[in-house]
Design a protein around this motif. Structure first.
Motif, PDB file in Angstrom:
ATOM      1  N   TYR A 280      -2.483  -7.684  -6.157  1.00 13.86           N
ATOM      2  CA  TYR A 280      -1.821  -8.977  -5.961  1.00 13.86           C
ATOM      3  C   TYR A 280      -1.716  -9.373  -4.490  1.00 13.86           C
ATOM      4  CZ  TYR A 280      -0.435  -7.940 -10.753  1.00 13.86           C
ATOM      5  OH  TYR A 280      -0.461  -7.622 -12.078  1.00 13.86           O
ATOM      6  N   ARG A 281      -2.251  -8.509  -3.596  1.00 12.12           N
ATOM      7  CA  ARG A 281      -2.213  -8.895  -2.190  1.00 12.12           C
ATOM      8  C   ARG A 281      -3.238 -10.011  -1.940  1.00 12.12           C
ATOM      9  NH1 ARG A 281      -3.116  -3.000   0.319  1.00 12.12           N
ATOM     10  NH2 ARG A 281      -4.265  -2.837  -1.631  1.00 12.12           N
ATOM     11  N   VAL A 282      -3.197 -10.591  -0.757  1.00 10.05           N
ATOM     12  CA  VAL A 282      -4.158 -11.646  -0.410  1.00 10.05           C
ATOM     13  C   VAL A 282      -4.530 -11.453   1.062  1.00 10.05           C
ATOM     14  CG1 VAL A 282      -2.263 -13.289   0.045  1.00 10.05           C
ATOM     15  CG2 VAL A 282      -4.571 -14.151  -0.422  1.00 10.05           C
TER      16      VAL A 282
ATOM     17  N   THR B  29     -12.470  -6.481   5.550  1.00 12.36           N
ATOM     18  CA  THR B  29     -11.615  -6.011   4.460  1.00 12.36           C
ATOM     19  C   THR B  29     -11.583  -4.478   4.470  1.00 12.36           C
ATOM     20  OG1 THR B  29     -11.237  -6.290   2.076  1.00 12.36           O
ATOM     21  CG2 THR B  29     -13.497  -5.860   2.730  1.00 12.36           C
ATOM     22  N   TYR B  30     -10.784  -3.853   3.580  1.00 13.75           N
ATOM     23  CA  TYR B  30     -10.924  -2.407   3.373  1.00 13.75           C
ATOM     24  C   TYR B  30     -12.212  -2.164   2.612  1.00 13.75           C
ATOM     25  CZ  TYR B  30      -6.044  -1.696   4.713  1.00 13.75           C
ATOM     26  OH  TYR B  30      -4.864  -1.652   5.410  1.00 13.75           O
ATOM     27  N   LEU B  31     -12.947  -1.092   2.971  1.00 14.02           N
ATOM     28  CA  LEU B  31     -14.209  -0.783   2.287  1.00 14.02           C
ATOM     29  C   LEU B  31     -14.220   0.623   1.669  1.00 14.02           C
ATOM     30  CD1 LEU B  31     -16.820  -2.338   4.761  1.00 14.02           C
ATOM     31  CD2 LEU B  31     -16.092  -3.239   2.546  1.00 14.02           C
TER      32      LEU B  31
ATOM     33  N   LEU C 150      -5.240  -0.771  11.527  1.00 16.65           N
ATOM     34  CA  LEU C 150      -5.287  -1.619  10.337  1.00 16.65           C
ATOM     35  C   LEU C 150      -5.066  -0.803   9.063  1.00 16.65           C
ATOM     36  CD1 LEU C 150      -8.099  -4.219  11.122  1.00 16.65           C
ATOM     37  CD2 LEU C 150      -5.802  -3.969  12.059  1.00 16.65           C
ATOM     38  N   LEU C 151      -5.065   0.505   9.210  1.00 12.25           N
ATOM     39  CA  LEU C 151      -4.745   1.367   8.063  1.00 12.25           C
ATOM     40  C   LEU C 151      -3.259   1.735   8.085  1.00 12.25           C
ATOM     41  CD1 LEU C 151      -6.000   2.781   5.639  1.00 12.25           C
ATOM     42  CD2 LEU C 151      -6.444   4.766   7.094  1.00 12.25           C
ATOM     43  N   ALA C 152      -2.708   1.844   9.315  1.00 11.95           N
ATOM     44  CA  ALA C 152      -1.340   2.376   9.456  1.00 11.95           C
ATOM     45  C   ALA C 152      -0.305   1.672   8.578  1.00 11.95           C
ATOM     46  CB  ALA C 152      -0.928   2.342  10.926  1.00 11.95           C
ATOM     47  N   PRO C 153      -0.263   0.327   8.547  1.00 14.28           N
ATOM     48  CA  PRO C 153       0.807  -0.287   7.738  1.00 14.28           C
ATOM     49  C   PRO C 153       0.681   0.026   6.254  1.00 14.28           C
ATOM     50  CG  PRO C 153      -0.503  -1.986   8.849  1.00 14.28           C
ATOM     51  CD  PRO C 153      -1.045  -0.680   9.293  1.00 14.28           C
ATOM     52  N   MET C 154      -0.576   0.118   5.754  1.00 16.13           N
ATOM     53  CA  MET C 154      -0.729   0.441   4.332  1.00 16.13           C
ATOM     54  C   MET C 154      -0.430   1.912   4.083  1.00 16.13           C
ATOM     55  SD  MET C 154      -1.267  -2.451   3.002  1.00 16.13           S
ATOM     56  CE  MET C 154      -0.239  -3.031   4.333  1.00 16.13           C
ATOM     57  N   SER C 155      -0.676   2.757   5.092  1.00 20.79           N
ATOM     58  CA  SER C 155      -0.298   4.167   4.961  1.00 20.79           C
ATOM     59  C   SER C 155       1.223   4.294   4.947  1.00 20.79           C
ATOM     60  CB  SER C 155      -0.884   4.992   6.112  1.00 20.79           C
ATOM     61  OG  SER C 155      -2.281   4.882   6.119  1.00 20.79           O
TER      62      SER C 155
ATOM     63  N   ILE D 179      -6.649   9.100  -2.324  1.00 21.02           N
ATOM     64  CA  ILE D 179      -7.655   8.858  -3.367  1.00 21.02           C
ATOM     65  C   ILE D 179      -8.709   7.845  -2.937  1.00 21.02           C
ATOM     66  CG2 ILE D 179      -6.261   7.138  -4.604  1.00 21.02           C
ATOM     67  CD1 ILE D 179      -8.582   9.775  -6.200  1.00 21.02           C
ATOM     68  N   ASP D 180      -8.317   6.861  -2.098  1.00 21.65           N
ATOM     69  CA  ASP D 180      -9.298   5.875  -1.613  1.00 21.65           C
ATOM     70  C   ASP D 180     -10.446   6.548  -0.880  1.00 21.65           C
ATOM     71  OD1 ASP D 180      -8.658   3.270  -2.332  1.00 21.65           O
ATOM     72  OD2 ASP D 180      -7.037   3.174  -0.860  1.00 21.65           O
ATOM     73  N   GLN D 181     -10.155   7.694  -0.275  1.00 25.29           N
ATOM     74  CA  GLN D 181     -11.200   8.418   0.459  1.00 25.29           C
ATOM     75  C   GLN D 181     -11.682   9.618  -0.362  1.00 25.29           C
ATOM     76  OE1 GLN D 181     -11.510   5.708   3.400  1.00 25.29           O
ATOM     77  NE2 GLN D 181     -12.692   7.599   3.462  1.00 25.29           N
TER      78      GLN D 181
ATOM     79  N   ALA E   3      -5.523   3.812  -6.715  1.00 28.72           N
ATOM     80  CA  ALA E   3      -6.352   3.662  -5.514  1.00 28.72           C
ATOM     81  C   ALA E   3      -5.853   2.551  -4.591  1.00 28.72           C
ATOM     82  CB  ALA E   3      -7.796   3.390  -5.921  1.00 28.72           C
ATOM     83  N   ASN E   4      -5.021   1.671  -5.109  1.00 30.46           N
ATOM     84  CA  ASN E   4      -4.506   0.599  -4.238  1.00 30.46           C
ATOM     85  C   ASN E   4      -2.985   0.536  -4.383  1.00 30.46           C
ATOM     86  OD1 ASN E   4      -4.819  -0.298  -6.906  1.00 30.46           O
ATOM     87  ND2 ASN E   4      -4.964  -2.442  -6.291  1.00 30.46           N
ATOM     88  N   MET E   5      -2.343   1.646  -4.024  1.00 25.95           N
ATOM     89  CA  MET E   5      -0.884   1.707  -4.192  1.00 25.95           C
ATOM     90  C   MET E   5      -0.162   0.508  -3.566  1.00 25.95           C
ATOM     91  SD  MET E   5      -0.058   5.729  -3.668  1.00 25.95           S
ATOM     92  CE  MET E   5       1.674   5.565  -4.000  1.00 25.95           C
ATOM     93  N   PRO E   6      -0.503   0.127  -2.301  1.00 28.17           N
ATOM     94  CA  PRO E   6       0.252  -0.978  -1.694  1.00 28.17           C
ATOM     95  C   PRO E   6       0.111  -2.283  -2.471  1.00 28.17           C
ATOM     96  CG  PRO E   6      -0.950   0.247  -0.028  1.00 28.17           C
ATOM     97  CD  PRO E   6      -1.466   0.722  -1.356  1.00 28.17           C
ATOM     98  N   GLY E   7      -0.935  -2.394  -3.327  1.00 23.75           N
ATOM     99  CA  GLY E   7      -1.101  -3.594  -4.154  1.00 23.75           C
ATOM    100  C   GLY E   7       0.055  -3.783  -5.119  1.00 23.75           C
TER     101      GLY E   7
END
Ligand code: PYR
Length: 363
Positions: free
Chosen positions: A14-16, A93-95, A129-134, A269-271, A299-303
């Motif tokens: 649900y993120r954008v 984006t994240y890849l 750009l990874l830190a906030p989602m981590s 899990i994303d990696q 795989a997209n917990m922050p979502g």
């Protein structure tokens, strides 16, 4: 530059890519932003909010992909999106390509310039750009794990913080980086017993300086991992090697050491994940069991917390979006070595050494 923001289509994502506030900033800098209708619904941002910020609204994703010079997203493009990516276009984006040969093949075939949020670097050596989602995923891992420990979810039927007269549960955190330290904040807050394992003594020193005697620490060895697995109720996997596949720290055989109903949350899990038995799951069906151990591998917990996550992500992506749009991708990548570290695929080639190594491409 014409920037396109399609609606995310991954399961329960649900993120954008851009908030109305970020759109307004880009428009102020002279850019056009084309946002797919209802792209912001998950964060409570309506088409009217985007229009007020200066965006145009597209009825379909196809219009966005066809017109935009740069696509700004959150999650890796799904197959139907990759089919619309083309040479001359920039994807930001994240890849997470290292464990994903199919996606890598399609991005290479597209000829597009593909910049991965997760490998952009910072002057201080971090992954900004990874830190906030981590941070988000690390904090969520304890909420998710505590919920999975409930008996109805297959867990041991245990309250992490205990109650007066009943001892608290034990949380083992593998990796003392951004994920691990944020998981520790939440686990300590709930009153759990917390152990953090990392291969770096300096990292453990920093954690002890931050948390004092609220945590125990151990250097990562097979022995220390096995010893703590045996009596932990919740195990968090938060180990990351930038761009590369996560190391498998816990084998299938090691699950036998754990208590039935114990829970694993694999934030890596994303990696590819740091448990041998991990496979990516979705917010719709977040868990499965192997040998009596509950696995949560979304795989997209922050979502799952799109408002917090989208704001946190835009805080850090916006300066790079503006640099790419203001200068054009080529010049921005030449000028900014930290942005260049994010370049994973360009001109039909894999340009990131870890991804190339993991998947057998020439870098
Ligand atoms: C995510 O937040 O979904 C990432 O891929 C890091």
């Amino acid at each position: 530059m014409l920037i396109g923001v399609p609606k995310e289509i991954k399961n329960h994502e649900y993120r954008v890519g851009m908030t109305p506030g970020s759109v307004r900033e880009a428009v102020t800098h002279g850019h056009e932003v084309l946002v797919q209708t209802v792209a912001g619904a998950g964060i409570g941002a309506s088409d009217a909010d985007y229009r007020a910020a200066g965006a145009r609204i597209a009825d379909t994703a196809a219009e966005v992909w066809a017109q935009a010079q740069m696509i700004v997203k959150v999650k890796e493009p799904q197959a139907v999106e990759r089919a619309q990516l083309r040479a001359g276009q920039t994807l930001f984006t994240y890849l997470h390509l290292a464990p994903d040969p199919e996606q890598t093949k399609d991005l290479v075939a597209s000829g597009a310039t593909c910049i991965a949020y997760e490998t952009v670097t910072a002057a201080n050596g971090g992954l900004p750009l990874l830190a906030p989602m981590s941070e988000v995923a690390g904090r969520m891992s304890i909420q998710a794990g505590a919920s999975c420990l409930e008996r109805s979810k297959g867990g041991r039927g245990l309250l992490l913080g205990g109650v007066p007269g009943v001892e608290a549960g034990k949380v083992l955190i593998l990796g003392g980086g951004v994920v691990g330290s944020n998981a520790a904040i939440m686990a300590i807050g709930l009153g759990a017993q917390v152990v953090v394992i990392d291969r770096s003594v300096d990292v453990l020193r920093r954690l002890v300086a931050q948390f004092g005697t609220s945590i125990q620490t151990a250097v990562s060895t097979r022995d220390s991992i096995e010893r703590h697995l045996a009596d932990s109720d919740l195990v968090i996997g938060g180990v990351l090697i930038p761009g590369a596949s996560a190391p498998k720290l816990v084998s299938k055989a090691m699950l036998k050491l754990m208590r039935p109903g114990a829970v694993i949350v694999d934030v890596a899990i994303d990696q590819g994940g740091c448990f041998e038995t991990s496979r990516a799951t979705t917010h719709a069906e977040p868990t499965y069991e192997v040998d009596g151990i509950v696995h949560y591998c979304v795989a997209n917990m922050p979502g799952g917390v799109p408002r917090t996550s989208t704001m946190a992500l835009n805080n850090v992506t916006l300066p790079f979006i503006l640099e790419l749009a203001n200068k054009g991708a080529r010049q921005a990548l030449l000028d900014n070595l930290h942005l260049r570290a994010g370049l994973n695929v360009a001109g039909g080639k894999v340009t990131n050494a870890e991804v190339a190594h993991a998947l057998g491409y020439e870098a």
